[in-house]
Design a protein around this motif. Structure first.
Motif, mmCIF file in Angstrom:
data_model
loop_
_atom_site.group_PDB
_atom_site.id
_atom_site.type_symbol
_atom_site.label_atom_id
_atom_site.label_comp_id
_atom_site.label_asym_id
_atom_site.label_seq_id
_atom_site.Cartn_x
_atom_site.Cartn_y
_atom_site.Cartn_z
ATOM 1 N N ILE A 193 3.450 -10.504 10.893
ATOM 2 C CA ILE A 193 4.032 -11.016 9.633
ATOM 3 C C ILE A 193 4.193 -9.904 8.595
ATOM 4 C CG2 ILE A 193 3.387 -13.460 9.823
ATOM 5 C CD1 ILE A 193 1.172 -11.825 7.534
ATOM 6 N N ALA A 194 3.711 -8.675 8.919
ATOM 7 C CA ALA A 194 3.755 -7.578 7.939
ATOM 8 C C ALA A 194 5.167 -6.990 7.830
ATOM 9 C CB ALA A 194 2.772 -6.488 8.343
ATOM 10 N N ASP A 195 5.479 -6.472 6.625
ATOM 11 C CA ASP A 195 6.752 -5.756 6.451
ATOM 12 C C ASP A 195 6.620 -4.335 6.961
ATOM 13 O OD1 ASP A 195 8.365 -7.701 4.846
ATOM 14 O OD2 ASP A 195 6.563 -7.581 3.611
ATOM 15 N N PHE A 196 5.379 -3.816 6.897
ATOM 16 C CA PHE A 196 5.158 -2.446 7.352
ATOM 17 C C PHE A 196 3.745 -2.348 7.921
ATOM 18 C CE2 PHE A 196 3.782 1.944 6.793
ATOM 19 C CZ PHE A 196 4.817 2.609 7.437
ATOM 20 N N VAL A 197 3.634 -1.752 9.108
ATOM 21 C CA VAL A 197 2.325 -1.530 9.742
ATOM 22 C C VAL A 197 2.161 -0.017 9.882
ATOM 23 C CG1 VAL A 197 0.879 -2.040 11.757
ATOM 24 C CG2 VAL A 197 2.632 -3.678 11.061
ATOM 25 N N GLY A 198 0.991 0.510 9.523
ATOM 26 C CA GLY A 198 0.851 1.966 9.619
ATOM 27 C C GLY A 198 -0.575 2.445 9.540
ATOM 28 N N ASP A 199 -0.737 3.777 9.501
ATOM 29 C CA ASP A 199 -2.064 4.376 9.331
ATOM 30 C C ASP A 199 -2.342 4.560 7.834
ATOM 31 O OD1 ASP A 199 -0.799 6.740 8.507
ATOM 32 O OD2 ASP A 199 -1.341 7.887 10.289
ATOM 33 N N SER A 200 -3.514 5.098 7.506
ATOM 34 C CA SER A 200 -3.906 5.188 6.094
ATOM 35 C C SER A 200 -2.905 6.005 5.284
ATOM 36 C CB SER A 200 -5.267 5.855 5.956
ATOM 37 O OG SER A 200 -6.192 5.273 6.775
ATOM 38 N N LEU A 201 -2.438 7.109 5.856
ATOM 39 C CA LEU A 201 -1.521 7.979 5.116
ATOM 40 C C LEU A 201 -0.173 7.289 4.919
ATOM 41 C CD1 LEU A 201 -0.976 10.713 3.809
ATOM 42 C CD2 LEU A 201 -0.329 11.603 6.044
ATOM 43 N N GLU A 202 0.353 6.713 5.996
ATOM 44 C CA GLU A 202 1.652 6.025 5.892
ATOM 45 C C GLU A 202 1.570 4.864 4.901
ATOM 46 O OE1 GLU A 202 2.857 6.873 10.565
ATOM 47 O OE2 GLU A 202 1.774 5.067 10.025
ATOM 48 N N LEU A 203 0.450 4.144 4.911
ATOM 49 C CA LEU A 203 0.303 3.007 3.998
ATOM 50 C C LEU A 203 0.186 3.492 2.548
ATOM 51 C CD1 LEU A 203 -2.080 0.817 6.186
ATOM 52 C CD2 LEU A 203 0.291 0.281 5.605
ATOM 53 N N SER A 204 -0.483 4.649 2.337
ATOM 54 C CA SER A 204 -0.565 5.210 0.976
ATOM 55 C C SER A 204 0.835 5.573 0.490
ATOM 56 C CB SER A 204 -1.413 6.482 0.944
ATOM 57 O OG SER A 204 -2.704 6.223 1.358
ATOM 58 N N ARG A 205 1.601 6.216 1.369
ATOM 59 C CA ARG A 205 2.966 6.603 0.981
ATOM 60 C C ARG A 205 3.810 5.375 0.670
ATOM 61 N NH1 ARG A 205 3.501 11.898 1.400
ATOM 62 N NH2 ARG A 205 2.448 13.064 3.052
ATOM 63 N N LYS A 206 3.687 4.326 1.478
ATOM 64 C CA LYS A 206 4.438 3.080 1.239
ATOM 65 C C LYS A 206 4.042 2.482 -0.103
ATOM 66 C CE LYS A 206 7.324 1.963 4.426
ATOM 67 N NZ LYS A 206 8.716 1.959 4.128
#
Ligand code: 13P
Ligand code: SF4
Length: 301
Positions: free
Chosen positions: A31-44
Motif C-alpha cells: 500500500i506504500a507509495d515508496f519503499v526504500g532503505d533509510s537513506l532513500e526514505l530520508s531523501r524522499k
C-alpha cells in the motif's frame, strides 16, 4: 470493508504519502507509495511536499521525516515500533561525550533518536557511511555511534581507526558466522549478501555487505541468479517481486526485526482516519537535529 481500498480513499482525501521501509510486512509495502532503505526514505522525506506523511518504519525513521519535512503532519502508525539500537545511544550520554571531547568528530548512524542527533556532527546510513567517513579529514579523531559492528566493519574496510560506541542491532548481532556457513552448504553457488550491522566475523564469510537498498540494486543488476540474504527477511518480498526469475534464500533461523513487524494495515487505516499518532518534536530539536542530517545529504551520493 476492504481495508486496502479504504486506505487508498483516505490517502487521496488527506493528500497523504505513505513511505515504508524494506523490512515492513508485505501488505504494508503493497500500500506504500515508496519503499526504500533509510537513506532513500530520508531523501524522499526531504523532497516530499505532501501535507501528510504516513511513515511505516521504526520511530527514528519517522522522526527523520519530521525533521526534514517539519511543515508536514508525520504519522507513525504504531508508536511502539522503536529501534532498540537507537535507544542505546542516550542523548545525555552523547552530550556528555561531546563536552568532554570537543575536537572529536561524532558520526551518528541515522539509527539514533532526534534528541541524540542534536549533539552530533554528521549522520550516515549504511548506504552512504563509507562516503561520509571519507569526507572527514584524515587527522580528525572519529567517534562512531551507536552501532559498534557497523563501525568496526567500516574501520576495517576504510583502514580508518574510530572510537566505537557499544551499541548493536539485536536482530543483526545474532546472525552468527555458522549461519552463513550452513547457508553456503545448503545453497552452493549462491551469492551471499549480508547487512553491515552484522558481526565482523559474519561479514567476513559473505560475498558483500550492503545496505538494504544496496542489496536490492545488487540483485537487480547481477548476472547471478541465486542469493542468500543475510538481513531481516522482510526484504525478500520485494526482491522476489522485482526479480521473479531469480532465487532468494533467507538465513536459518530467519532474522526478524519485531519492531518493523508491529505496523499493521489497521494501524495505517486508523492513523489516516484520526491523523494520529503524530511525531511531535520541538522547533529547537528539529533545527539542531537537521544540521547533521543535512551534512549527510550534502555528501556526494
Ligand atoms: P538500511 O538503511 O540498510 O535500510 O538499514 C536500516 C536498518 O535499520 C537496518 O537494520
Ligand atoms: Fe533497529 Fe535492527 Fe530493527 Fe534495524 S533491524 S530497525 S537496526 S532493531
Amino acid at each position: 470493508m476492504d481495508i486496502g481500498r479504504e486506505i487508498d480513499r483516505l490517502k487521496k482525501e488527506r493528500a497523504a504519502v505513505i513511505l515504508a521501509h524494506n523490512y515492513t510486512a508485505p501488505e504494508i509495502q503493497d500500500i506504500a507509495d515508496f519503499v526504500g532503505d533509510s537513506l532513500e526514505l530520508s531523501r524522499k522525506a526531504a523532497a516530499c511536499r505532501a501535507p501528510v506523511i504516513v511513515f511505516c518504519g521504526v520511530k527514528f525513521m519517522a522522526e527523520t521525516a519530521k525533521i526534514l519535512s517539519p511543515e508536514a503532519v508525520v504519522l507513525h502508525p504504531n508508536p511502539n515500533s522503536g529501534c532498540p539500537m537507537a535507544d542505546m545511544a542516550d542523548s545525555a550520554a552523547v552530550a556528555a561525550y561531546r563536552k568532554a571531547h570537543p575536537d572529536t568528530v561524532i558520526v551518528a548512524y541515522v539509527n539514533t533518536t532526534a534528541a541524540t542527533k542534536t549533539h552530533v556532527d554528521i549522520c550516515c546510513t549504511s548506504g552512504n557511511a563509507e562516503k561520509v567517513i571519507a569526507s572527514i579529514p584524515k587527522e580528525k579523531r572519529i567517534l562512531f555511534l551507536p552501532d559498534a559492528n557497523l563501525g568496526r566493519n567500516l574501520a576495517k574496510k576504510l583502514n580508518r581507526p574510530m572510537e566505537l560506541w557499544p551499541g548493536f542491532c539485536p536482530t543483526h548481532n545474532r546472525i552468527l558466522p555458522e549461519w552463513i556457513a550452513a547457508a553456503r552448504a545448503a545453497h552452493p553457488g549462491a551469492t551471499v549478501l549480508v547487512h553491515p550491522e552484522c558481526l565482523p566475523a559474519t561479514v567476513a564469510l559473505a560475498d558483500r555487505a550492503l545496505s538494504t537498498g544496496g542489496m536490492l540494486k545488487f540483485v537487480r543488476e547481477s548476472a547471478e541468479t541465486e542469493f542468500v540474504i543475510g538481513t531481516e527477511t522482510g526484504i525478500l518480498y520485494r526482491m522476489k517481486k522485482e526479480n521473479p526469475e531469480k532465487k532468494f534464500y533467507p538465513l536459518e533461523p530467519e532474522p526478524i526485526c519485531p519492531n518493523m513487524k508491529k505496523i499493521t494495515l489497521e494501524d495505517v487505516l486508523f492513523a489516516l482516519q484520526d491523523l494520529s499518532p503524530r511525531i511531535e518534536l520541538d522547533p529547537e530539536t528539529i533545527a539542531l537535529a537537521r544540521i547533521p542530517i543535512d551534512r549527510m545529504l550534502e555528501v556526494r551520493p
